[in-house]
Enzyme design. Structure first.
Site, PDB file in Angstrom:
ATOM      1  N   HIS A 185       0.842  -1.203   0.000  1.00  0.00           N
ATOM      2  CA  HIS A 185       0.000   0.000   0.000  1.00  0.00           C
ATOM      3  C   HIS A 185       0.874   1.248   0.000  1.00  0.00           C
ATOM      4  CE1 HIS A 185       0.645  -1.362   4.142  1.00  0.00           C
ATOM      5  NE2 HIS A 185       0.710  -0.079   4.474  1.00  0.00           N
TER       6      HIS A 185
ATOM      7  N   HIS B 180       0.887   5.227   1.179  1.00  0.00           N
ATOM      8  CA  HIS B 180       0.239   6.241   2.009  1.00  0.00           C
ATOM      9  C   HIS B 180       0.352   7.593   1.295  1.00  0.00           C
ATOM     10  CE1 HIS B 180       0.466   3.932   5.939  1.00  0.00           C
ATOM     11  NE2 HIS B 180       1.435   3.317   5.294  1.00  0.00           N
TER      12      HIS B 180
HETATM   13  P1  5GP Z   1       1.809   0.286   7.369  1.00  0.00           P
HETATM   14  O1  5GP Z   1       2.300   0.407   8.770  1.00  0.00           O
HETATM   15  O2  5GP Z   1       1.635  -1.170   7.014  1.00  0.00           O
HETATM   16  O3  5GP Z   1       2.619   1.048   6.386  1.00  0.00           O
HETATM   17  O4  5GP Z   1       0.392   0.969   7.346  1.00  0.00           O
HETATM   18  C1  5GP Z   1      -0.813   0.296   7.529  1.00  0.00           C
HETATM   19  C2  5GP Z   1      -1.889   1.330   7.624  1.00  0.00           C
HETATM   20  O5  5GP Z   1      -3.125   0.681   7.510  1.00  0.00           O
HETATM   21  C3  5GP Z   1      -1.912   2.088   8.960  1.00  0.00           C
HETATM   22  O6  5GP Z   1      -1.764   3.479   8.707  1.00  0.00           O
HETATM   23  C4  5GP Z   1      -3.268   1.739   9.557  1.00  0.00           C
HETATM   24  O7  5GP Z   1      -3.880   2.829  10.213  1.00  0.00           O
HETATM   25  C5  5GP Z   1      -4.063   1.325   8.341  1.00  0.00           C
HETATM   26  N1  5GP Z   1      -5.099   0.342   8.625  1.00  0.00           N
HETATM   27  C6  5GP Z   1      -4.968  -0.812   9.326  1.00  0.00           C
HETATM   28  N2  5GP Z   1      -6.155  -1.473   9.366  1.00  0.00           N
HETATM   29  C7  5GP Z   1      -7.038  -0.711   8.671  1.00  0.00           C
HETATM   30  C8  5GP Z   1      -8.432  -0.876   8.372  1.00  0.00           C
HETATM   31  O8  5GP Z   1      -9.101  -1.837   8.748  1.00  0.00           O
HETATM   32  N3  5GP Z   1      -9.004   0.113   7.637  1.00  0.00           N
HETATM   33  C9  5GP Z   1      -8.310   1.207   7.204  1.00  0.00           C
HETATM   34  N4  5GP Z   1      -8.983   2.100   6.504  1.00  0.00           N
HETATM   35  N5  5GP Z   1      -6.994   1.393   7.470  1.00  0.00           N
HETATM   36  C10 5GP Z   1      -6.367   0.434   8.197  1.00  0.00           C
END
Ligand code: 5GP
Ligand code: ZN
Length: 153
Positions: A101, A103
């Site tokens: 993903h 951001h």
């Molecule tokens: P990472 O740390 O993997 O780069 O970011 C994962 C992101 O996914 C985090 O910013 C977290 O808030 C978001 N996230 C985790 N679970 C969910 C969810 O169920 N729905 C949404 N909309 N965001 C999520």
């Protein structure tokens, strides 16, 4: 889908999302723990843990969509002074959701302290309070219309 991948569930409509954009290959929705006001995630529909697990044209498409989102946010007055386009690729790089993903995180002048404390929670996997669903829905609606070149009612 791998077992219990939350982003696969979101992509398949089995878990809720505040949808900003979707096409056959990717979708964008509001992050539930925003690191900045209007924080959007862009994900591939297909399950892939890291960006290199995707076909090059799919990852290129994700970055193009992220840039469209960024432009839409700016037209709404979000991130006018700066935006993070962030990809945590792998566990050691703080990837907490094992589905690739991007951001798109709008920043505001003077929000460093708030943003740094949220980032600390994010990095430790604790996260903070969830944003209100109604707020995320409103932001998603405004962005959706902005990307379509329309104004919400
Ligand atoms: P990472 O740390 O993997 O780069 O970011 C994962 C992101 O996914 C985090 O910013 C977290 O808030 C978001 N996230 C985790 N679970 C969910 C969810 O169920 N729905 C949404 N909309 N965001 C999520
Ligand atoms: Zn997945």
């Amino acid at each position: 889908m791998t077992r219990a991948c939350i982003f696969c569930e979101i992509a398949q409509g089995k878990a809720p999302k505040a949808l900003v954009y979707e096409d056959d290959h990717c979708l964008a929705f509001m992050d539930i723990h925003p690191l900045g006001d209007g924080h959007v995630l862009v994900i591939p529909v297909e399950h892939a843990v890291q960006i290199t697990d995707l076909a090059p044209e799919t990852s290129e498409h994700l970055f193009n969509v992220a840039q469209r989102i960024l432009r839409g946010q700016r037209r709404l007055g979000l991130g006018l002074n700066g935006t993070h386009i962030l990809l945590n690729d792998g566990e050691a790089a703080n990837q907490t959701v094992p589905h690739a993903h991007i951001h798109v995180i709008p920043r505001k002048k003077g929000d460093s302290l708030r943003s740094a404390s949220r980032l600390l929670l994010h990095v430790t996997g604790l996260f903070g309070a969830r944003a209100k669903r109604t707020t995320l829905e409103q932001q998603a609606k405004a962005l959706r219309y902005e990307l379509d070149g329309r104004t919400p009612d």
